[in-house]
Design a protein around this motif. Structure first.
Motif, short mmCIF file in Angstrom:
data_model
loop_
_atom_site.label_atom_id
_atom_site.label_comp_id
_atom_site.label_asym_id
_atom_site.label_seq_id
_atom_site.Cartn_x
_atom_site.Cartn_y
_atom_site.Cartn_z
N UNK A 50 -34.23 -80.70 -77.74
CA UNK A 50 -34.20 -82.12 -77.45
C UNK A 50 -35.62 -82.65 -77.44
N UNK A 51 -35.77 -83.96 -77.58
CA UNK A 51 -37.09 -84.52 -77.83
C UNK A 51 -37.67 -85.28 -76.64
N UNK A 52 -37.19 -84.99 -75.43
CA UNK A 52 -37.77 -85.67 -74.27
C UNK A 52 -39.24 -85.32 -74.15
N UNK A 53 -39.99 -86.23 -73.58
CA UNK A 53 -41.40 -85.97 -73.30
C UNK A 53 -41.50 -85.12 -72.05
N UNK A 54 -42.61 -84.43 -71.93
CA UNK A 54 -42.82 -83.54 -70.79
C UNK A 54 -43.92 -84.11 -69.92
N UNK A 55 -43.63 -84.29 -68.62
CA UNK A 55 -44.66 -84.71 -67.68
C UNK A 55 -45.55 -83.52 -67.39
N UNK A 56 -44.95 -82.34 -67.30
CA UNK A 56 -45.77 -81.17 -67.06
C UNK A 56 -44.97 -79.91 -66.88
N UNK A 57 -45.68 -78.80 -66.96
CA UNK A 57 -45.13 -77.50 -66.63
C UNK A 57 -45.98 -76.96 -65.51
N UNK A 58 -45.33 -76.29 -64.59
CA UNK A 58 -46.04 -75.70 -63.47
C UNK A 58 -45.06 -75.15 -62.46
N UNK A 59 -45.55 -74.88 -61.28
CA UNK A 59 -44.74 -74.26 -60.25
C UNK A 59 -44.00 -75.32 -59.43
N UNK A 60 -42.74 -75.02 -59.14
CA UNK A 60 -41.92 -75.85 -58.26
C UNK A 60 -41.60 -75.06 -57.01
N UNK A 61 -41.48 -75.78 -55.91
CA UNK A 61 -41.02 -75.19 -54.66
C UNK A 61 -39.96 -76.13 -54.11
N UNK A 62 -39.45 -75.84 -52.91
CA UNK A 62 -38.46 -76.76 -52.35
C UNK A 62 -38.70 -76.99 -50.87
N UNK A 63 -38.19 -78.15 -50.41
CA UNK A 63 -38.32 -78.56 -49.02
C UNK A 63 -37.42 -77.72 -48.13
N UNK A 64 -37.87 -77.53 -46.92
CA UNK A 64 -37.04 -76.90 -45.91
C UNK A 64 -35.97 -77.89 -45.45
N UNK A 65 -34.79 -77.38 -45.13
CA UNK A 65 -33.73 -78.23 -44.60
C UNK A 65 -34.09 -78.82 -43.25
N UNK A 66 -35.13 -78.29 -42.60
CA UNK A 66 -35.55 -78.82 -41.30
C UNK A 66 -36.00 -80.28 -41.38
N UNK A 67 -36.30 -80.76 -42.59
CA UNK A 67 -36.71 -82.15 -42.76
C UNK A 67 -35.53 -83.10 -42.92
N UNK A 68 -34.30 -82.58 -42.85
CA UNK A 68 -33.11 -83.43 -43.01
C UNK A 68 -33.19 -84.64 -42.08
N UNK A 69 -32.96 -85.82 -42.67
CA UNK A 69 -32.97 -87.06 -41.91
C UNK A 69 -34.33 -87.70 -41.76
N UNK A 70 -35.41 -86.96 -42.07
CA UNK A 70 -36.76 -87.54 -41.99
C UNK A 70 -36.94 -88.56 -43.10
N UNK A 71 -37.82 -89.53 -42.87
CA UNK A 71 -38.09 -90.55 -43.87
C UNK A 71 -38.95 -89.96 -44.99
N UNK A 72 -38.60 -90.32 -46.22
CA UNK A 72 -39.41 -89.94 -47.36
C UNK A 72 -40.48 -91.01 -47.57
N UNK A 73 -41.37 -90.78 -48.51
CA UNK A 73 -42.45 -91.73 -48.78
C UNK A 73 -41.93 -93.10 -49.21
N UNK A 74 -40.74 -93.15 -49.82
CA UNK A 74 -40.19 -94.45 -50.23
C UNK A 74 -39.32 -95.06 -49.14
N UNK A 75 -39.25 -94.44 -47.97
CA UNK A 75 -38.52 -95.01 -46.84
C UNK A 75 -37.10 -94.50 -46.67
#
Length: 140
Positions: free
Chosen positions: A17-42
């Motif tokens: 497929x011909x989508x553009x790539x923002x980047x390749x690199x390492x991904x991680x994930x958030x802990x579920x302990x943050x459930x219900x916390x506000x994100x940067x966009x509110x």
């Protein structure tokens, strides 16, 4: 640490497929302990949402995140800023991490490709048009 929350959509990365790539690199994930916390966009972080944090993509951008080790992919919305670890390019919700097969190991090499990028003027750029939004992209 900021967090995220988004919209679930099925996977659609395919070889060639011909989508553009923002980047390749390492991904991680958030802990579920943050459930219900506000994100940067509110919005509130939902560990079961298909969401991600990125340092510079516009909030509500939709991107495909593909695990390069197994080819599994998911589409997520950017609702938070991060990651705040130098060698990582995206933080995922636990649900997204499980769906693309990185939850057990905690981190994996991924590709992030824009699907849609909202602009300040209200327009929405789709696919390769994300380039016009000032996103540094390279065509694969």
């Amino acid at each position: 640490m900021a967090i995220l929350a988004l919209v679930a959509v099925p996977v659609l990365a395919q070889a060639g497929d011909s989508r553009s790539v923002v980047g390749e690199g390492m991904a991680s994930y958030y802990s579920s302990e943050f459930a219900g916390s506000r994100t940067a966009n509110g919005e509130r972080f939902d560990p079961d949402g298909m969401t991600a944090a990125h340092r510079s993509l516009a909030f509500h951008s939709r991107v495909a995140v593909t695990n390069l080790a197994n080819g599994k992919s998911a589409i997520v919305a950017i609702h938070d800023r991060g990651p705040y670890v130098a060698d990582r390019i995206v933080d995922l919700s636990p649900k997204t991490a499980a769906d693309i097969g990185i939850k057990h190991q905690g981190v994996a090499r991924v590709e992030v490709a824009p699907i849609s990028v909202p602009l300040p003027n209200g327009r929405l750029l789709i696919g390769d048009a994300g380039r016009e939004a000032g996103v540094a992209v390279a065509v694969r």
